[in-house]
Scaffold this motif. Structure first.
Motif: not given
Ligand SMILES: *Cc1c(COP(=O)(O)O)cnc(C)c1O
Length: 465
Positions: A175-176, A178-179, A181, A437, A439-443
């Motif tokens: 997450h660190q 992929t979030t 953006l 962190l 729950t944040r949107e990942e890409r």
């Protein structure tokens, strides 16, 4: 400032070229041709500066002649503005003569932010002056990827592609990365292992057309600018604890020898540093070296301190070059021997010189858990597994009575919650600004372990040409 290679056969370069080059063309690492020094009075006066001000003062001689020379004050201010502690690198007292230097108040909660936040800005400034761009391509097993992404995000002159092994990094670590953006950040989950990712990067760098077309660049710890930025927190801690009027010692959990080498540079610049206690985990090539004078590589084993699971401490070459009085031929012959046989020995006189300044300690996973638990019980302070190795090294170091020892806390405990929980029975929480962190949107894009497909993806998304 001019820079020379530790192997003695690459062209001398100025700071800007060293920043962009990484490795020298003869396979060596760049170091300053002369070590800048400050007098005792000059050091004493620096105790009044804040962290960014001290950084500008210490870095100034290293960037003399660079296009960013005049802007260094504003660049260091911007680099550390986003850190979440007012002191940037606070000291916490753990015992009469033992302090923890917290190097985890940057965006990704590990000490690599202290160098990379600055390096990202330096890239942008130097590249803009040259009207050029770079494409950073890197593989990560966790920590380096997120620190590099945070350093390069939204920089006009940089595109960054980070490959991680799909499903093989922790949730927090993924997450660190992929979030974030930002448009210039590209996360690739490779269906493969970390070694596959690393081989893909190597193969891309080996393709000279691609390398040239995209101006490929790396951000690993052999880059001189990272070492330079790390000198600052040694001075910061030493000045808080009585330097230059008093001797200080440092205890450093070590992988690539980059962090502790920065301390050695601080000593070369005139700070009274009595000793460096170097901590290793089960991958203890350095501890064995200090014990025997022989550097012998074994296989890497996984531990609770994964950022130190390394068997080749690349930055040790910079120390060798200095203790061999800048003899590039001597360093080349040691490195050639190491490459061929996985082993070399250092001249006895040189080894004795090294032992005057350094000592080594190893700590296995049970030791890590014990130190986390004991420290928590005695002080209420929570160490991460890497920082626990630093504290153990500090406790093992034999120092003159009354010398303050600073143990480097290189990561926030919440980066390694499982290990900390198994050591002391409580799960450390992420700091408030990262509490959401997970729950944040990942890409990210998942790609097969296939060089052609990955190359095509990078070419399509990089803005260089
Ligand atoms: C990278 C890292 C280290 C090792 O630092 P070196 O400069 O390679 O010695 C130690 N601890 C943490 C948390 C790290 O991320």
């Amino acid at each position: 400032m001019r820079y020379i290679s530790t192997r003695g056969r690459a062209p001398e370069l100025g700071f800007d070229d060293v920043l962009l080059a990484g490795l020298a063309t003869d396979g060596g690492l760049y170091v300053p041709a002369v070590w800048p020094t400050f007098t005792k009075d000059e050091w004493a006066a620096m105790a009044a500066l804040d962290y960014a001000g001290l950084a500008a003062r210490i870095i100034a001689p290293f960037v003399k002649g660079s296009v960013i020379e005049k802007q260094i004050g504003e660049i260091t201010k911007a680099a550390y503005a986003g850190f979440t502690h007012k002191a940037v690198a606070p000291l916490v007292q753990l015992d009469t003569n033992l302090w923890s230097l917290e190097l985890f108040h940057g965006p990704t909660l590990a000490f690599k932010d202290y160098a990379l936040q600055l390096v990202g800005l330096l890239f942008d400034h130097v590249l803009k002056a040259r009207k050029s761009r770079i494409t950073v391509v890197s593989a990560t097993s966790g920590d380096t990827g997120s620190a590099a992404i945070e350093a390069c995000k939204d920089r006009d002159a940089v595109d960054i592609f980070i490959m991680h092994p799909a499903g093989r990094v922790s949730d927090v670590q993924r997450h660190q990365m992929t979030t974030v953006l930002s448009k210039n950040v590209h996360n690739i989950a490779v269906a493969g292992t970390f070694d596959d990712c690393q081989n893909l990067v190597k193969d891309m760098f080996a393709d000279s057309r691609m390398r040239g077309d995209l101006n490929l660049s790396a951000v690993n710890s052999i880059n001189w600018a990272r070492i330079m930025a790390q000198v600052v927190y040694y001075a910061w801690a030493a000045l808080r604890l009585g330097a230059p009027h008093k001797e200080i010692a440092f205890a450093v959990p070590t992988g690539n020898f980059g962090n502790v080498f920065a301390g050695y540079v601080a000593r070369k610049m005139g700070l009274p540093i009595a000793k460096f206690a170097v901590g290793s985990n089960k991958n203890d090539i350095l501890t064995r070296y200090f014990e025997t004078g022989a550097m012998t590589a074994n296989g890497v084993v996984p531990t609770l301190s994964p950022s130190m699971d390394i068997q080749i401490s690349s930055n040790f070459e910079r120390l060798l070059f200095d203790v061999y009085d800048n003899d590039g031929a001597a360093v080349t012959s040691l490195m050639d021997r190491f490459k061929q046989s996985g082993e070399y020995s250092v001249d006895a006189k040189v080894h004795a010189r090294i032992l005057q300044m350094f000592s080594g300690t190893r700590l296995d996973d049970n030791g890590i858990k014990r130190v986390i638990k004991e420290t928590h019980t005695a002080t209420g302070y929570v160490l991460d597994p890497h920082s626990a190795i630093g504290v153990a090294a500090a406790q093992a170091a034999k120092l003159p009575v009354g010398t303050p020892v600073v143990a480097m806390a290189t990561a926030h405990p919440a980066k390694f919650p499982d290990a900390v929980q198994s050591a002391m029975g409580q799960r450390p929480a992420l700091p408030p600004h990262l509490a959401d962190l997970l729950t944040r949107e990942e890409r990210f894009t998942t790609l097969p372990n296939d060089l052609d497909q990955i190359k095509a993806y990078v070419r399509k998304h990089a803005r260089h040409t």
